[in-house]
Design a protein around this motif. Structure first.
Motif, PDB file in Angstrom:
ATOM      1  N   LYS A 184       0.833  -1.204   0.000  1.00 28.91           N
ATOM      2  CA  LYS A 184       0.000   0.000   0.000  1.00 28.91           C
ATOM      3  C   LYS A 184       0.868   1.255   0.000  1.00 28.91           C
ATOM      4  O   LYS A 184       0.580   2.228  -0.690  1.00 28.91           O
ATOM      5  N   GLU A 185       1.942   1.229   0.812  1.00 28.93           N
ATOM      6  CA  GLU A 185       2.839   2.377   0.852  1.00 28.93           C
ATOM      7  C   GLU A 185       3.503   2.598  -0.501  1.00 28.93           C
ATOM      8  O   GLU A 185       3.685   3.736  -0.943  1.00 28.93           O
TER       9      GLU A 185
ATOM     10  N   VAL B 280       2.308   1.776  -3.489  1.00 32.14           N
ATOM     11  CA  VAL B 280       1.341   2.336  -4.437  1.00 32.14           C
ATOM     12  C   VAL B 280       1.146   3.825  -4.169  1.00 32.14           C
ATOM     13  O   VAL B 280       1.116   4.646  -5.094  1.00 32.14           O
ATOM     14  N   SER B 281       1.013   4.178  -2.879  1.00 31.12           N
ATOM     15  CA  SER B 281       0.833   5.593  -2.522  1.00 31.12           C
ATOM     16  C   SER B 281       2.033   6.425  -2.970  1.00 31.12           C
ATOM     17  O   SER B 281       1.891   7.540  -3.473  1.00 31.12           O
ATOM     18  N   ALA B 282       3.237   5.877  -2.783  1.00 25.73           N
ATOM     19  CA  ALA B 282       4.440   6.603  -3.181  1.00 25.73           C
ATOM     20  C   ALA B 282       4.502   6.799  -4.697  1.00 25.73           C
ATOM     21  O   ALA B 282       4.865   7.870  -5.192  1.00 25.73           O
TER      22      ALA B 282
ATOM     23  N   VAL C 115       1.965   6.898  -6.771  1.00 27.68           N
ATOM     24  CA  VAL C 115       0.937   7.877  -7.169  1.00 27.68           C
ATOM     25  C   VAL C 115       1.435   9.294  -6.902  1.00 27.68           C
ATOM     26  O   VAL C 115       1.303  10.197  -7.732  1.00 27.68           O
ATOM     27  N   ALA C 116       2.024   9.483  -5.701  1.00 32.58           N
ATOM     28  CA  ALA C 116       2.532  10.817  -5.350  1.00 32.58           C
ATOM     29  C   ALA C 116       3.671  11.231  -6.270  1.00 32.58           C
ATOM     30  O   ALA C 116       3.786  12.395  -6.658  1.00 32.58           O
TER      31      ALA C 116
ATOM     32  N   THR D 270      11.219   9.297   0.328  1.00 37.90           N
ATOM     33  CA  THR D 270      11.330   7.913   0.798  1.00 37.90           C
ATOM     34  C   THR D 270      12.779   7.632   1.136  1.00 37.90           C
ATOM     35  O   THR D 270      13.658   8.452   0.882  1.00 37.90           O
TER      36      THR D 270
END
Length: 391
Positions: A278-279, A281-283, A285-286, A312
């Protein structure tokens, strides 16, 4: 060394009944006792949860009647049960006493009021189901928590590991204890203080050792005897033959290569990959959003990469893993005493295994969101905001 869970989900028949409403899980103390003695022995013995229950029945004279919630236990009964398993248990004199003992190889029995005041750690899938059920049915029951027995140990490589016996030892993601910090372990032990069962946290701890564990031999230096000086003989001249290149003595075969990589792989299995995906995917997208407004593929890639590096710990992780792996490989190469071009298969295998294990340990550490070294996830953002960790 990784801390092996002894799951009460398989302790006896009543724990394995289908349907959570019909299950009776009353063997946490004896499952944790089996885990603690096994760890303290360095896995010279490796008990199951069922063997822990059998030891409890022998130690106390009580019987775990199937179908009844009747096998809960106390710290005093745990001491007797541990003795039947060949271990030795004593009450901690202070928190520091328990920490020092654990760092000498002891295991800890940790009596808790789960999950009152717990830090943000993954307990088990079973606990997640329990929490969801009581959140809907009776939030007050969830707030009160439940009396429970767990265990923990410390390793020089893997650090503190805490094992709840509701974890499923047959599932790769739950077969080992959860990595925690000492502060988090103390917060877990403090749950009984918050529940007003004890006044201080160390009263919830038993220190478990295994007396039959073989200690490293102590080498005593032999007394030095002054040599008797004899008259020097007349000098003679010896003509030496030209030196020859003697064949290098082969290194002994490495027998722990598989174990080295297995320990590193086990550490990776303890990572919550669902959360990490999940992290990730979020990264991504950002990072993609960061390239908005940039013209040209190269500019968009550069903007996305810059965002990933700034937000990150992936760049630090890669550099540190390569540095550590290469450094370990070089140290092992020098230790063999051989030239790089003259390594045999066993020596090359040892060097490669050491480098891989070193890299994996760095990656595991980097995947811990609370680790200030890399801070993949929330830690790096906390530091950037000036809050520091755990504030």
């Amino acid at each position: 060394m990784t801390y092996r869970v002894k799951s009460q989900l398989y302790a006896d028949a009543e724990a394995q009944v289908k349907g959570a409403a019909n299950q009776i899980l009353d063997d946490c103390t004896w499952s944790s006792a089996a885990a603690a003695v096994s760890w303290a022995s360095g896995y010279a013995v490796d008990f199951t949860a069922a063997q822990g229950v059998a030891a409890f029945e022998k130690a106390t004279g009580r019987k775990d009647v199937q179908g009844k919630n009747d096998a809960g236990g106390s710290l005093a009964e745990a001491v007797k049960t541990i003795a039947v398993l060949g271990g030795k248990a004593r009450y901690a004199k202070s928190w520091d006493d328990a920490m020092a003992a654990a760092k000498q190889g002891a295991a800890l029995m940790v009596w808790v009021q789960q999950p009152v005041g717990y830090p943000d750690v993954r307990i088990s899938k079973w606990h997640d189901v329990w929490k969801k059920w009581w959140t809907k049915k009776d939030p007050a029951h969830l707030k009160a928590g439940y009396g429970h027995m767990t265990s923990a140990g410390w390793d020089a490589v893997d650090g503190w590991q805490w094992a709840c016996p509701t974890r499923d030892e047959k599932v790769a993601a739950e077969k080992y204890g959860v990595p925690v910090t000492e502060a988090q372990l103390r917060q877990i032990a403090n749950s009984k203080v918050k529940a007003k069962k004890v006044k201080v946290d160390y009263k919830c701890l038993l220190i478990v050792t295994y007396p039959s564990k073989v200690a490293a031999p102590v080498v005593v230096a032999a007394p030095v005897v002054a040599p008797v000086v004899a008259p020097a003989p007349a000098p003679t001249i010896v003509v030496q033959a030209p030196p020859s290149h003697a064949k290098e003595a082969p290194m002994p075969k490495v027998t722990k290569t598989a174990a080295t990589i297995a320990d590193a792989e086990a550490a990776l299995l303890r990572v919550d990959w669902d959360e990490k995906s999940k992290e990730a995917v979020s990264a991504l997208v950002a990072a993609a959003k960061a390239s908005n407004g940039k013209k040209g593929l190269r500019a968009k890639i550069a903007a996305s990469a810059s965002w990933i590096i700034a937000n990150t710990g992936i760049d630090e992780m890669v550099v540190e893993a390569l540095r550590t792996g290469l450094g370990t490989a070089l140290a092992l190469l020098l230790a063999t005493g051989s030239q790089l071009t003259k390594l045999d298969a066993d020596q090359a295998d040892m060097i490669l295994a050491g480098a891989i294990a070193a890299c994996l340990q760095v990656i595991v550490r980097a995947l811990n969101p609370d680790d200030p070294k890399f801070g993949v996830g929330k830690a790096k953002q906390e530091i950037r905001n000036g809050n520091g960790l755990h504030k």
